[in-house]
Write a protein that holds these residues in place. Structure first.
Motif, PDB file in Angstrom:
ATOM      1  N   ALA A  72       0.829  -1.205   0.000  1.00  0.00           N
ATOM      2  CA  ALA A  72       0.000   0.000   0.000  1.00  0.00           C
ATOM      3  C   ALA A  72       0.863   1.255   0.000  1.00  0.00           C
ATOM      4  CB  ALA A  72      -0.930  -0.008   1.216  1.00  0.00           C
ATOM      5  N   ARG A  73       1.948   1.232   0.766  1.00  0.00           N
ATOM      6  CA  ARG A  73       2.838   2.396   0.823  1.00  0.00           C
ATOM      7  C   ARG A  73       3.478   2.679  -0.538  1.00  0.00           C
ATOM      8  NH1 ARG A  73       5.493   0.752   4.674  1.00  0.00           N
ATOM      9  NH2 ARG A  73       7.364  -0.061   3.668  1.00  0.00           N
ATOM     10  N   ILE A  74       3.898   1.635  -1.238  1.00  0.00           N
ATOM     11  CA  ILE A  74       4.493   1.823  -2.565  1.00  0.00           C
ATOM     12  C   ILE A  74       3.475   2.438  -3.520  1.00  0.00           C
ATOM     13  CG2 ILE A  74       5.400   0.605  -4.589  1.00  0.00           C
ATOM     14  CD1 ILE A  74       6.690  -1.396  -2.656  1.00  0.00           C
ATOM     15  N   LEU A  75       2.247   1.962  -3.481  1.00  0.00           N
ATOM     16  CA  LEU A  75       1.204   2.513  -4.350  1.00  0.00           C
ATOM     17  C   LEU A  75       0.958   3.986  -4.039  1.00  0.00           C
ATOM     18  CD1 LEU A  75      -1.367  -0.434  -4.359  1.00  0.00           C
ATOM     19  CD2 LEU A  75       0.023   0.315  -6.289  1.00  0.00           C
ATOM     20  N   ARG A  76       0.903   4.331  -2.765  1.00  0.00           N
ATOM     21  CA  ARG A  76       0.707   5.743  -2.389  1.00  0.00           C
ATOM     22  C   ARG A  76       1.875   6.593  -2.873  1.00  0.00           C
ATOM     23  NH1 ARG A  76      -0.774   3.410   2.651  1.00  0.00           N
ATOM     24  NH2 ARG A  76       1.256   3.987   3.536  1.00  0.00           N
ATOM     25  N   ASP A  77       3.085   6.104  -2.613  1.00  0.00           N
ATOM     26  CA  ASP A  77       4.274   6.879  -2.989  1.00  0.00           C
ATOM     27  C   ASP A  77       4.342   7.087  -4.498  1.00  0.00           C
ATOM     28  OD1 ASP A  77       4.941   6.972  -0.336  1.00  0.00           O
ATOM     29  OD2 ASP A  77       6.514   5.444  -0.461  1.00  0.00           O
ATOM     30  N   ARG A  78       4.002   6.065  -5.267  1.00  0.00           N
ATOM     31  CA  ARG A  78       4.057   6.189  -6.724  1.00  0.00           C
ATOM     32  C   ARG A  78       3.008   7.163  -7.239  1.00  0.00           C
ATOM     33  NH1 ARG A  78       5.147  -0.057  -8.881  1.00  0.00           N
ATOM     34  NH2 ARG A  78       7.292  -0.209  -8.078  1.00  0.00           N
ATOM     35  N   ALA A  79       1.832   7.139  -6.645  1.00  0.00           N
ATOM     36  CA  ALA A  79       0.786   8.065  -7.086  1.00  0.00           C
ATOM     37  C   ALA A  79       1.199   9.509  -6.801  1.00  0.00           C
ATOM     38  CB  ALA A  79      -0.536   7.738  -6.400  1.00  0.00           C
ATOM     39  N   ARG A  80       1.719   9.755  -5.608  1.00  0.00           N
ATOM     40  CA  ARG A  80       2.141  11.123  -5.265  1.00  0.00           C
ATOM     41  C   ARG A  80       3.334  11.558  -6.114  1.00  0.00           C
ATOM     42  NH1 ARG A  80       1.002   9.473   0.473  1.00  0.00           N
ATOM     43  NH2 ARG A  80      -0.911  10.593   1.085  1.00  0.00           N
ATOM     44  N   ALA A  81       4.280  10.650  -6.325  1.00  0.00           N
ATOM     45  CA  ALA A  81       5.454  10.996  -7.130  1.00  0.00           C
ATOM     46  C   ALA A  81       5.061  11.330  -8.563  1.00  0.00           C
ATOM     47  CB  ALA A  81       6.454   9.841  -7.109  1.00  0.00           C
ATOM     48  N   ALA A  82       3.989  10.722  -9.043  1.00  0.00           N
ATOM     49  CA  ALA A  82       3.521  10.994 -10.405  1.00  0.00           C
ATOM     50  C   ALA A  82       2.807  12.331 -10.513  1.00  0.00           C
ATOM     51  CB  ALA A  82       2.594   9.873 -10.871  1.00  0.00           C
ATOM     52  N   GLY A  83       2.459  12.916  -9.364  1.00  0.00           N
ATOM     53  CA  GLY A  83       1.802  14.222  -9.377  1.00  0.00           C
ATOM     54  C   GLY A  83       0.351  14.207  -8.956  1.00  0.00           C
ATOM     55  N   ALA A  84      -0.175  13.042  -8.557  1.00  0.00           N
ATOM     56  CA  ALA A  84      -1.574  12.970  -8.128  1.00  0.00           C
ATOM     57  C   ALA A  84      -1.718  13.527  -6.711  1.00  0.00           C
ATOM     58  CB  ALA A  84      -2.074  11.532  -8.174  1.00  0.00           C
ATOM     59  N   ARG A  85      -2.880  14.056  -6.419  1.00  0.00           N
ATOM     60  CA  ARG A  85      -3.202  14.525  -5.072  1.00  0.00           C
ATOM     61  C   ARG A  85      -4.115  13.509  -4.410  1.00  0.00           C
ATOM     62  NH1 ARG A  85      -6.665  19.999  -3.423  1.00  0.00           N
ATOM     63  NH2 ARG A  85      -6.501  19.745  -1.148  1.00  0.00           N
ATOM     64  N   ILE A  86      -3.793  13.131  -3.178  1.00  0.00           N
ATOM     65  CA  ILE A  86      -4.596  12.169  -2.429  1.00  0.00           C
ATOM     66  C   ILE A  86      -5.213  12.895  -1.241  1.00  0.00           C
ATOM     67  CG2 ILE A  86      -4.617   9.994  -1.168  1.00  0.00           C
ATOM     68  CD1 ILE A  86      -2.103   9.190  -2.726  1.00  0.00           C
ATOM     69  N   MET A  87      -6.531  12.934  -1.196  1.00  0.00           N
ATOM     70  CA  MET A  87      -7.262  13.615  -0.127  1.00  0.00           C
ATOM     71  C   MET A  87      -7.956  12.553   0.725  1.00  0.00           C
ATOM     72  SD  MET A  87     -10.160  16.599  -0.549  1.00  0.00           S
ATOM     73  CE  MET A  87      -8.972  17.717  -1.303  1.00  0.00           C
TER      74      MET A  87
END
Length: 417
Positions: A73-88
């Motif tokens: 789960a942490r890898i998925l979160r990190d990859r999404a944020r690194a790609a420029g997505a915002r997670i709310m």
């Protein structure tokens, strides 16, 4: 009374649900679209079920890794944020305000979010005891797998010392691992089917490792104990014989239902059996610009398959943003006989479904099944497969079997022999 202030957000893509499917979609889309990609997640932390499934077995198909759930789960979160997505996070979508507009509440107050594309990635959940209509005492100590893992791995709480797990599929063994983590012995797993639902290479080592047994053709008919669980009553479905098994913990596994409330309120057709929104092979719903992915479509598959849905939807979202075209005419797929449901349930155009697979669920074990397609009252294709159709896990059929179908001839029914 003064009206509450409302914050307006206008991302290009809104993804509702921050599990493996939603996070992977965000990571794929953020670098490819003009504007923002926003993931809205109701929990305090994104990552879905793997966040509190603290054992290995994640990431094999999508990452080529064999890792634990929290790390996955942490890898998925990190990859999404690194790609420029915002997670709310801690943000709940409450209703639709238009085809691509929703209202939500969270730490930032009331939100109105308007997007060009909405992706539903809300996942699935196990039905709790009331929905399963299990008789007996209203005792403490009855959990679903998700509830159990949340208590143990996120809240670091305790359960009992001796458990009966209702179910014998993959997630049932996940529950047994969680129970072992807090020193609770799994006395028994039960299944109503003639053999365990899980793969043989999980079941045999599992019985040895946990020193437990799997009772087949067995149904839970009563929970006993007040105020806490003291035992369960089980019934053999072949003989009708009943027995009492002492335990202080009961874990209800499987029996998944999609989180489909938003899909229903959008007017998206729902499959009457799986309760999942109906999509085509490009993961499009009947509402232009609204897609659905992950385990809300195939309840329930592994987390990495859900994540691969997120990867697959990216090309289709980009194509929609470029053309704005709605789905064209196609034909429906209909599961019959031993097969309960199929995903996707609609085929539009020549595109392949994710991973080139049609996904089914069955209540009957069929070794080396022959899949049969019928259209217009005649057989149009047969294909023998080398893997079984088995209860408790998704049955995959290569979508190449559809090559013999004539789209103009209408609905295709699919069964196994």
């Amino acid at each position: 009374m003064t009206a509450a202030l409302e914050t307006v957000l206008t991302p290009t893509v809104l993804i509702i649900g921050g599990g493996p499917a939603g996070l992977r979609a965000a990571a794929e889309l953020a670098p490819r679209v003009s504007g923002d990609v926003l993931v809205v997640e109701r929990e305090a932390e994104a990552g879905g079920i793997p966040r509190h499934s603290d054992h290995p077995g994640y990431g094999m198909r999508d990452m080529g890794k064999f890792i634990g759930g929290p790390r996955y789960a942490r890898i998925l979160r990190d990859r999404a944020r690194a790609a420029g997505a915002r997670i709310m996070t801690s943000t709940m979508v409450t209703e639709w305000a238009g085809d691509h507009e929703v209202l939500a509440t969270g730490p930032y107050g009331r939100l109105r979010i308007t997007a060009q594309v909405v992706i539903l990635a809300t996942g699935a959940r196990e039905r709790p005891r009331p929905a399963r209509l299990i008789p007996g005492d209203r005792a403490h100590g009855v959990y679903t797998t998700g509830n159990l893992q949340n208590i143990v791995h996120l809240k670091h709480g305790k359960v009992g010392k001796r458990a009966v797990v209702i179910g014998a599929e993959l997630v049932s063994w996940s529950a047994a691992l969680t129970l072992q983590h807090v020193g609770c012995k799994t006395a028994m797993l039960t299944t109503e089917y003639p053999q365990p639902d899980s793969y043989f290479f999980f079941t045999l080592p599992g019985k040895i490792f946990f020193r437990t047994k799997v009772a087949t053709r067995t149904k839970l008919v009563r929970v006993i104990g007040r105020p806490n669980v003291e035992a369960v009553e089980l019934e053999n479905l072949d003989t009708g014989e009943r027995s009492i098994v002492e335990c202080d913990t009961v874990v209800l596994t499987g029996d998944w239902i999609p989180d489909n409330e938003l899909a229903r309120s959008a007017g998206i057709p729902i499959d009457p059996i799986s309760k999942a929104p109906i999509v085509d092979q490009q993961l499009r719903t009947n509402v232009p610009g609204v897609f659905a992915i992950g385990n809300m479509l195939h309840p329930v598959d592994t987390a990495d398959i859900a994540a691969l849905d997120g990867a697959a939807v990216a090309d289709h979202v980009v194509a929609y943003l470029e053309t704005g075209r709605a789905p064209s005419e196609g034909y429906d797929l209909q599961a019959q006989g031993a097969l309960r449901w199929v995903a996707p349930a609609r085929i539009v155009g020549p595109a392949r479904p994710p991973r080139g697979r049609l996904l089914f669920w069955t209540d009957e074990y069929r070794p080396f099944p022959r899949v049969v397609l019928r259209q217009g009252g005649r057989v149009v294709a047969r294909k023998r497969l080398l893997w079984p159709a088995a209860p408790g896990r998704v049955f995959r059929v290569p979508s190449s079997i559809l090559r013999a179908v004539n789209p103009a001839d209408g609905t295709v029914s699919i069964s196994v022999e």
